[in-house]
Design a protein around this motif. Structure first.
Motif, PDB file in Angstrom:
ATOM      1  N   PRO A 132       0.804  -1.229   0.000  1.00  0.00           N
ATOM      2  CA  PRO A 132       0.000   0.000   0.000  1.00  0.00           C
ATOM      3  C   PRO A 132       0.835   1.277   0.000  1.00  0.00           C
ATOM      4  N   GLU A 133       2.067   1.179   0.454  1.00  0.00           N
ATOM      5  CA  GLU A 133       2.928   2.359   0.514  1.00  0.00           C
ATOM      6  C   GLU A 133       3.760   2.534  -0.762  1.00  0.00           C
ATOM      7  N   LEU A 134       3.614   1.622  -1.718  1.00  0.00           N
ATOM      8  CA  LEU A 134       4.374   1.684  -2.961  1.00  0.00           C
ATOM      9  C   LEU A 134       3.454   1.312  -4.122  1.00  0.00           C
ATOM     10  N   LEU A 135       2.917   2.327  -4.810  1.00  0.00           N
ATOM     11  CA  LEU A 135       2.008   2.058  -5.931  1.00  0.00           C
ATOM     12  C   LEU A 135       2.810   1.779  -7.197  1.00  0.00           C
ATOM     13  N   TRP A 136       3.452   0.635  -7.183  1.00  0.00           N
ATOM     14  CA  TRP A 136       4.289   0.159  -8.291  1.00  0.00           C
ATOM     15  C   TRP A 136       4.218  -1.363  -8.309  1.00  0.00           C
ATOM     16  N   GLN A 137       4.333  -1.939  -9.477  1.00  0.00           N
ATOM     17  CA  GLN A 137       4.349  -3.392  -9.572  1.00  0.00           C
ATOM     18  C   GLN A 137       5.395  -3.829 -10.597  1.00  0.00           C
ATOM     19  N   PRO A 138       6.052  -4.957 -10.381  1.00  0.00           N
ATOM     20  CA  PRO A 138       7.046  -5.444 -11.348  1.00  0.00           C
ATOM     21  C   PRO A 138       6.375  -5.976 -12.604  1.00  0.00           C
ATOM     22  N   ILE A 139       6.889  -5.552 -13.754  1.00  0.00           N
ATOM     23  CA  ILE A 139       6.395  -6.008 -15.057  1.00  0.00           C
ATOM     24  C   ILE A 139       7.603  -6.396 -15.888  1.00  0.00           C
ATOM     25  N   PRO A 140       7.613  -7.570 -16.503  1.00  0.00           N
ATOM     26  CA  PRO A 140       8.804  -8.031 -17.229  1.00  0.00           C
ATOM     27  C   PRO A 140       9.133  -7.175 -18.447  1.00  0.00           C
ATOM     28  N   VAL A 141      10.416  -6.823 -18.567  1.00  0.00           N
ATOM     29  CA  VAL A 141      10.932  -6.132 -19.742  1.00  0.00           C
ATOM     30  C   VAL A 141      11.834  -7.116 -20.478  1.00  0.00           C
ATOM     31  N   HIS A 142      11.476  -7.471 -21.705  1.00  0.00           N
ATOM     32  CA  HIS A 142      12.235  -8.465 -22.474  1.00  0.00           C
ATOM     33  C   HIS A 142      13.408  -7.792 -23.171  1.00  0.00           C
ATOM     34  N   ILE A 143      14.536  -8.479 -23.174  1.00  0.00           N
ATOM     35  CA  ILE A 143      15.772  -7.887 -23.678  1.00  0.00           C
ATOM     36  C   ILE A 143      16.496  -8.860 -24.599  1.00  0.00           C
ATOM     37  N   LEU A 144      17.000  -8.328 -25.707  1.00  0.00           N
ATOM     38  CA  LEU A 144      17.876  -9.089 -26.596  1.00  0.00           C
ATOM     39  C   LEU A 144      19.311  -8.647 -26.356  1.00  0.00           C
ATOM     40  N   GLN A 145      20.219  -9.585 -26.262  1.00  0.00           N
ATOM     41  CA  GLN A 145      21.619  -9.235 -26.084  1.00  0.00           C
ATOM     42  C   GLN A 145      22.120  -8.447 -27.292  1.00  0.00           C
ATOM     43  N   LYS A 146      23.093  -7.584 -27.048  1.00  0.00           N
ATOM     44  CA  LYS A 146      23.620  -6.731 -28.115  1.00  0.00           C
ATOM     45  C   LYS A 146      24.115  -7.551 -29.307  1.00  0.00           C
ATOM     46  N   SER A 147      24.698  -8.703 -29.015  1.00  0.00           N
ATOM     47  CA  SER A 147      25.267  -9.521 -30.091  1.00  0.00           C
ATOM     48  C   SER A 147      24.204 -10.161 -30.970  1.00  0.00           C
ATOM     49  N   THR A 148      22.981 -10.258 -30.479  1.00  0.00           N
ATOM     50  CA  THR A 148      21.911 -10.906 -31.248  1.00  0.00           C
ATOM     51  C   THR A 148      20.784  -9.942 -31.619  1.00  0.00           C
ATOM     52  N   ASP A 149      20.897  -8.674 -31.240  1.00  0.00           N
ATOM     53  CA  ASP A 149      19.842  -7.697 -31.517  1.00  0.00           C
ATOM     54  C   ASP A 149      19.897  -7.293 -32.984  1.00  0.00           C
ATOM     55  N   ARG A 150      18.960  -7.764 -33.758  1.00  0.00           N
ATOM     56  CA  ARG A 150      18.861  -7.417 -35.175  1.00  0.00           C
ATOM     57  C   ARG A 150      17.540  -6.708 -35.444  1.00  0.00           C
ATOM     58  N   MET A 151      17.086  -5.901 -34.460  1.00  0.00           N
ATOM     59  CA  MET A 151      15.773  -5.292 -34.622  1.00  0.00           C
ATOM     60  C   MET A 151      15.700  -3.856 -34.116  1.00  0.00           C
ATOM     61  N   LEU A 152      16.426  -3.509 -33.059  1.00  0.00           N
ATOM     62  CA  LEU A 152      16.221  -2.220 -32.407  1.00  0.00           C
ATOM     63  C   LEU A 152      17.442  -1.319 -32.349  1.00  0.00           C
ATOM     64  N   HIS A 153      18.639  -1.881 -32.261  1.00  0.00           N
ATOM     65  CA  HIS A 153      19.820  -1.058 -32.047  1.00  0.00           C
ATOM     66  C   HIS A 153      20.493  -0.736 -33.369  1.00  0.00           C
ATOM     67  N   PHE A 154      20.141   0.416 -33.919  1.00  0.00           N
ATOM     68  CA  PHE A 154      20.668   0.829 -35.219  1.00  0.00           C
ATOM     69  C   PHE A 154      21.818   1.818 -35.049  1.00  0.00           C
ATOM     70  N   PRO A 155      22.770   1.839 -36.012  1.00  0.00           N
ATOM     71  CA  PRO A 155      22.819   0.981 -37.197  1.00  0.00           C
ATOM     72  C   PRO A 155      23.193  -0.451 -36.830  1.00  0.00           C
ATOM     73  N   LEU A 156      22.520  -1.397 -37.498  1.00  0.00           N
ATOM     74  CA  LEU A 156      22.786  -2.809 -37.244  1.00  0.00           C
ATOM     75  C   LEU A 156      24.225  -3.129 -37.647  1.00  0.00           C
ATOM     76  N   PRO A 157      24.959  -3.780 -36.761  1.00  0.00           N
ATOM     77  CA  PRO A 157      26.367  -4.071 -37.046  1.00  0.00           C
ATOM     78  C   PRO A 157      26.538  -5.319 -37.914  1.00  0.00           C
ATOM     79  N   ASP A 158      27.774  -5.617 -38.226  1.00  0.00           N
ATOM     80  CA  ASP A 158      28.129  -6.855 -38.921  1.00  0.00           C
ATOM     81  C   ASP A 158      27.389  -6.991 -40.242  1.00  0.00           C
TER      82      ASP A 158
END
Length: 421
Positions: A132-158
């Motif tokens: 009741p003293e903390l109006l917050w709840q944990p919600i999962p944030v999904h993450i792709l490792q930098k080495s496999t991220d081919r969708m969000l971190h531009f410019p895409l490397p390699d």
């Protein structure tokens, strides 16, 4: 109380007006929001690097370089609240993991931005309140490792072909015509910053951009700037930073670049809309926490980029509607100023409310079926198999040569023995 009597023409106009209003209300009511994609930049952060003559060191920033600040947390919390208000009649009032999905790049500032955004979007209510003293709840944030991220971190490397296009851009007439007016300024900046800008005709996409960003961060947080960092200098550095972003994904062979960069995210969003339209599902919203280059690459691929650096907490909304006819359409909104409503954007060649099929047709030139192939990347597994085949072939040849030598040696020995006898 007197009764207002209408003449026949007035009655006809009166009833016609009300019939039109009723039809408009019915049409509006029949149009239904079905799915939303949100892409935003992280909030205010500390500088990501420094430059030789910088007056300030990393130790002066409490959490070091590249970290989300309290201002950044407030910006993303406010964006979460705005999203809640905007979709109050669409999203469930409480967090439902089947309706909502969020993904972030693998950086502290984007992960923390996602978390503070969620605090504003889904404050716990009712049975979801666990403290009741903390109006917050944990919600999962999904993450792709930098080495496999081919969708969000531009410019895409390699991506060798993307690097080739970037090198070509630096020497293209389109780029050179834009950078020529800044030649004297760049020479002065090399002296002021202590940076080694060896080839001024080839603007380093991040060196000067990062310098401007460092000074910009210091100004926001009331740090003392170098004497040479006047408003005129800052304005010119901002223009060159915008040119850096634009040259990464546009100016020269933009469509070809987009197939290897921003078009990848366009394809992800389009597939999400197609799936939502073809097979109604429970998920209502997908959110991506990323960077200014993410929004820049995405907007340039869609040809809706305004040429300005996306500010902190800048947000691109994509909304999928089902029209009264049963057809689906996409609307795009860009929020880059908290004091104004988001801008309605129009995909070139379509209307602001673009039919899904038309949208797919118009973006198809920037979508690739085989990213690795177009990048000119080598298939490592294929190379392994080829190497294995070559090794086997060489071993086989070696065996044949060895057998031949043994056979020949045996015959010679037999002949010598016969002669001795």
């Amino acid at each position: 109380m007197g009764v207002i009597r209408l003449s026949n023409p007035s009655r006809i106009l009166y009833f016609s007006f009300h019939i039109i209003l009723i039809l408009l209300q019915q049409t509006t009511a029949e149009r239904e929001l079905k799915f939303v994609v949100v892409v935003f930049r992280h909030g205010d952060r500390t500088p990501v690097t420094s430059f030789p003559t910088d007056l300030h060191k990393e130790s002066e920033w409490p959490q070091g370089y590249g970290q989300l600040t309290k201002i950044g947390m407030q910006q993303l919390f406010e964006l979460g609240q705005y999203t809640r208000e905007r979709y109050s009649n669409f999203l469930n009032s409480t967090y439902n993991r089947k309706e909502f999905y969020i993904q972030s790049t693998d950086y502290d500032r984007t992960i923390m931005s996602a978390q503070t955004y969620l605090a504003g979007l889904f404050p716990p209510t009712g049975h979801q309140i666990w403290n009741p003293e903390l109006l917050w709840q944990p919600i999962p944030v999904h993450i792709l490792q930098k080495s496999t991220d081919r969708m969000l971190h531009f410019p895409l490397p390699d991506c060798p072909h993307s690097e080739e296009l970037q090198n070509e851009t630096q020497t293209s007439s389109e780029f050179q015509s834009r950078i020529q007016p800044y030649m004297d300024f760049l020479q002065a900046m090399a002296v002021n910053t202590g940076l080694e800008l060896n080839n001024l005709k080839k603007l380093d996409n991040f060196q000067l951009w990062n310098t401007y960003d460092t000074l910009h961060c210091e100004a926001i947080h009331n740090y003392t700037l170098s004497v040479w960092a006047t408003k005129d200098v800052m304005d010119k550095m901002e223009k060159l930073s915008e040119l850096s972003l634009l040259s990464l994904f546009g100016i020269y062979k933009t469509e070809e670049k987009s197939r290897l960069q921003g078009g990848v995210l366009v394809n992800v969003i389009l597939n999400s809309f197609k799936q939502a339209a073809s097979s109604p599902k429970q998920r209502k919203m997908e959110v991506y926490s990323a960077h200014d280059t993410t929004i820049g690459a995405l907007q340039i691929a869609l040809n809706i980029f305004n040429g300005k650096l996306p500010p902190y907490a800048a947000c691109q909304f994509f909304e999928l509607y089902q029209e009264s006819s049963g057809q689906y359409s996409i609307e795009m909104y860009y929020r880059n100023d908290t004091s104004k409503d988001p801008y309605l954007l129009t995909l070139p060649g379509c209307t602001s409310s673009c039919p899904l099929e038309k949208f797919a047709e118009l973006v198809s030139p920037v979508i690739t079926e085989n990213w690795s192939k177009e990048c000119g990347k080598k298939d490592k597994m294929k190379d392994i198999f080829i190497g294995f085949d070559v090794a086997v072939a060489l071993l086989f040849i070696f065996d044949l040569v060895l057998l031949y030598l043994l056979y020949h040696y045996g015959r010679c020995r037999h002949r010598n023995n016969y002669q001795d006898i």
